[in-house]
Each structure stands twice: as C-alpha cells, then as structure tokens.
Design a protein around this motif. Structure first.
Motif, PDB file in Angstrom:
ATOM      1  N   LEU A  21       0.817  -1.219   0.000  1.00  0.00           N
ATOM      2  CA  LEU A  21       0.000   0.000   0.000  1.00  0.00           C
ATOM      3  C   LEU A  21       0.850   1.268   0.000  1.00  0.00           C
ATOM      4  CD1 LEU A  21      -2.899  -0.968   2.462  1.00  0.00           C
ATOM      5  CD2 LEU A  21      -2.739  -1.307  -0.017  1.00  0.00           C
ATOM      6  N   ILE A  24      -0.343   4.521  -1.761  1.00  0.00           N
ATOM      7  CA  ILE A  24      -1.361   5.411  -1.190  1.00  0.00           C
ATOM      8  C   ILE A  24      -0.718   6.663  -0.609  1.00  0.00           C
ATOM      9  CG2 ILE A  24      -3.083   5.647   0.655  1.00  0.00           C
ATOM     10  CD1 ILE A  24      -3.796   2.707   0.203  1.00  0.00           C
ATOM     11  N   ASP A  27      -2.473   7.460   4.841  1.00  0.00           N
ATOM     12  CA  ASP A  27      -3.777   6.953   5.256  1.00  0.00           C
ATOM     13  C   ASP A  27      -4.502   8.105   5.939  1.00  0.00           C
ATOM     14  OD1 ASP A  27      -5.991   5.523   6.041  1.00  0.00           O
ATOM     15  OD2 ASP A  27      -4.987   4.520   7.707  1.00  0.00           O
ATOM     16  N   LEU A 187     -10.801   0.860   1.977  1.00  0.00           N
ATOM     17  CA  LEU A 187     -10.095  -0.157   1.211  1.00  0.00           C
ATOM     18  C   LEU A 187     -10.685  -1.554   1.414  1.00  0.00           C
ATOM     19  CD1 LEU A 187      -7.800  -0.058  -0.780  1.00  0.00           C
ATOM     20  CD2 LEU A 187      -6.227  -0.636   1.069  1.00  0.00           C
ATOM     21  N   VAL A 214      -8.521   7.384  -0.655  1.00  0.00           N
ATOM     22  CA  VAL A 214      -8.579   6.036  -0.097  1.00  0.00           C
ATOM     23  C   VAL A 214      -8.181   6.108   1.369  1.00  0.00           C
ATOM     24  CG1 VAL A 214      -7.610   3.714  -0.192  1.00  0.00           C
ATOM     25  CG2 VAL A 214      -7.976   4.971  -2.303  1.00  0.00           C
ATOM     26  N   THR A 216      -7.997   3.527   5.210  1.00  0.00           N
ATOM     27  CA  THR A 216      -8.144   2.184   5.781  1.00  0.00           C
ATOM     28  C   THR A 216      -9.360   2.102   6.695  1.00  0.00           C
ATOM     29  OG1 THR A 216      -6.786   2.622   7.749  1.00  0.00           O
ATOM     30  CG2 THR A 216      -5.639   1.873   5.736  1.00  0.00           C
ATOM     31  N   THR A 236      -4.207  -3.193  -5.680  1.00  0.00           N
ATOM     32  CA  THR A 236      -5.075  -2.038  -5.422  1.00  0.00           C
ATOM     33  C   THR A 236      -4.710  -0.833  -6.286  1.00  0.00           C
ATOM     34  OG1 THR A 236      -3.676  -1.417  -3.527  1.00  0.00           O
ATOM     35  CG2 THR A 236      -5.636  -2.757  -3.074  1.00  0.00           C
TER      36      THR A 236
END
Length: 259
Positions: A21, A24, A27, A187, A214, A216, A236
C-alpha cells in the motif's frame, strides 16, 4: 495438519502484503488514537496498528476519531491530547512514523454548530471528513456540504459505498460529487468484509472513476489482518488507476495541521 497449513498460509499472506500500500502515501482515515472512540482502546493497541500500517508501506497517517453528538463527544482538545499521548509512545519506541490528526464528523444535529463555531479539527489543506449513519440517510447532507464550503473548507464523504440506502439510487453519488464533495473509499470494501452489496457498489464506483481518496478506516487488529489479506490478494493500485486518488498530492507534503 490443517493447523500447520493454516499457519503457513497466514504467514505467507502477511509477507505478500508487505509494502503493497506504499502507493497510497497517506492513510487519511483511521481510528488509531487511543481511548477516544470505538477504535484503539489503549496505547499498546495503537502501537500495533501503527506498526501494521508501516508493514503495509504506509509511513504517514492522519487519525480521524469520531465526533458524534451523544456518542463520541470529541473536541479539538480531546483529540490533541490523545494524539500527544500516542506521539510520545511512538517517539519513545523509536518508531519512524508521521502521525497527524483530524476528525470524522457525523452529519447530525450538532455538526452545524461545529461548522459555525470555527472550532473544527480539519484535515490538512482545509479538508473536512464527514460521515452519515448507516441506518438512515441524513436529509441535511447537501446543506452540510454547502455550509462547509461556505466556510472555506473542502468536504469529503467517508465510505459512500457503505450507505445501503443509496445502493438502489446510484445517481445520488453523482449528485454528491456535482455538489463539490469528494468521495473516500474504505479499502476493505473491495473485499467482502462489509458484505457483498457493499463490495458490488464499491466496484461500480471504482469502474465509474468516482473515488478521490482512499482510507483504511482501521479501528482494531481485526481490520489490520483483513487489510493485509486485501493488500496481498488485490493489486489495489491497478484497480484504482482510473480514479483520481489524491492522498499523496493533498496530504503527503503537509507538515502540520491546517487550521
């Protein structure tokens, strides 16, 4: 025999998730701050969640505890205090991790007061994360979007795929976007974690290029384990390549909370 097979498979999946990830960047939606909402109950659990994010390749997060009248009556002060407690523990443990904070605001009868008070706890670059009840649509959503914009903030609707009452009315997602509100994907929704219907609408929104961000939405270790499974199973980055995901461009370079 099945015990050893399951153990091997679990470890294999964990290893397959390492760094998956990274793309990304940040988060921007999680509940890792200790003892402040229905997320992590204490610093020990928070540190495990932070370490889990690092394993997935995420080295910066903006924690967004709930602000929900009568349930989680958080204020900028309670959020700052919880952040300071976890930040201190991260430093003492020698963990290299950029922890920032904001909030996730429920669209309820108290939110208008928060907006008008100018005492919000925004994401960097004047973004406000909002959510609705999973049980019933908030008729105040579009007015709330307008009120937030009039105060100079950019609204973001958290996990639109989880509002079951919109699943039979897909055009409402476009109406929300047309009103100037960004959409944030949880996600875990691309798996069956929240159910088949949520997965279906999430994939439809992805195919339509509707998501801007995006997150979590991680609350606990069960979420962390599921995230590792998702990261190992799905590409992803490729899945979301046709969506204008802005996590890195909006939040990556922010060094402090923009008030």
């Amino acid at each position: 025999m099945s015990f050893w097979k399951n153990l091997f498979t679990s470890n294999q999946k964990k290893n397959e998730a390492v760094g998956k990830l990274t793309w990304i960047g940040v988060d921007m939606h999680n509940h890792v701050l200790p003892g402040i909402d229905d997320g992590s109950p204490d610093v020990e659990q928070s540190l495990k969640l932070v370490q889990g994010l690092k394993e997935l390749g995420i080295h910066k997060c903006i924690s967004t505890p709930h602000v929900m009248h009568g349930v989680h009556d958080n204020t900028p002060t309670t959020i700052q205090d919880a952040h300071a407690k976890l930040k201190k523990a991260i430093t003492e443990q020698g963990i290299k991790f950029d922890l920032q904070y904001s909030a996730e605001y429920m669209v309820d009868d108290q939110l208008e007061t928060w907006i008008q008070s100018k005492n919000l706890c925004p994401l960097p670059n004047r973004h406000i994360l909002i959510e609705m009840s999973y049980l019933a649509e908030s008729r105040a959503l579009f007015q709330t979007i307008k009120d937030i914009q009039e105060k100079g903030y950019q609204p973001i609707l958290a996990h639109p795929e989880r509002y079951n009452y919109y699943h039979q009315n897909f055009k409402v997602y476009k109406e929300i976007k047309d009103a100037g509100c960004l959409l944030q994907l949880n996600l875990l929704a691309i798996s069956r974690y929240y159910g088949e219907h949520v997965k279906s609408i999430a994939l439809t929104l992805i195919k339509s290029g509707m998501y801007d961000l995006v997150g979590t939405d991680m609350h606990h270790e069960k979420h962390l384990r599921a995230l590792k499974m998702v990261a190992a199973k799905y590409d992803t980055f490729d899945l979301l390549k046709d969506n204008p995901i802005k996590n890195a461009t909006i939040f990556e370079d922010s060094q402090k909370l923009a008030i």
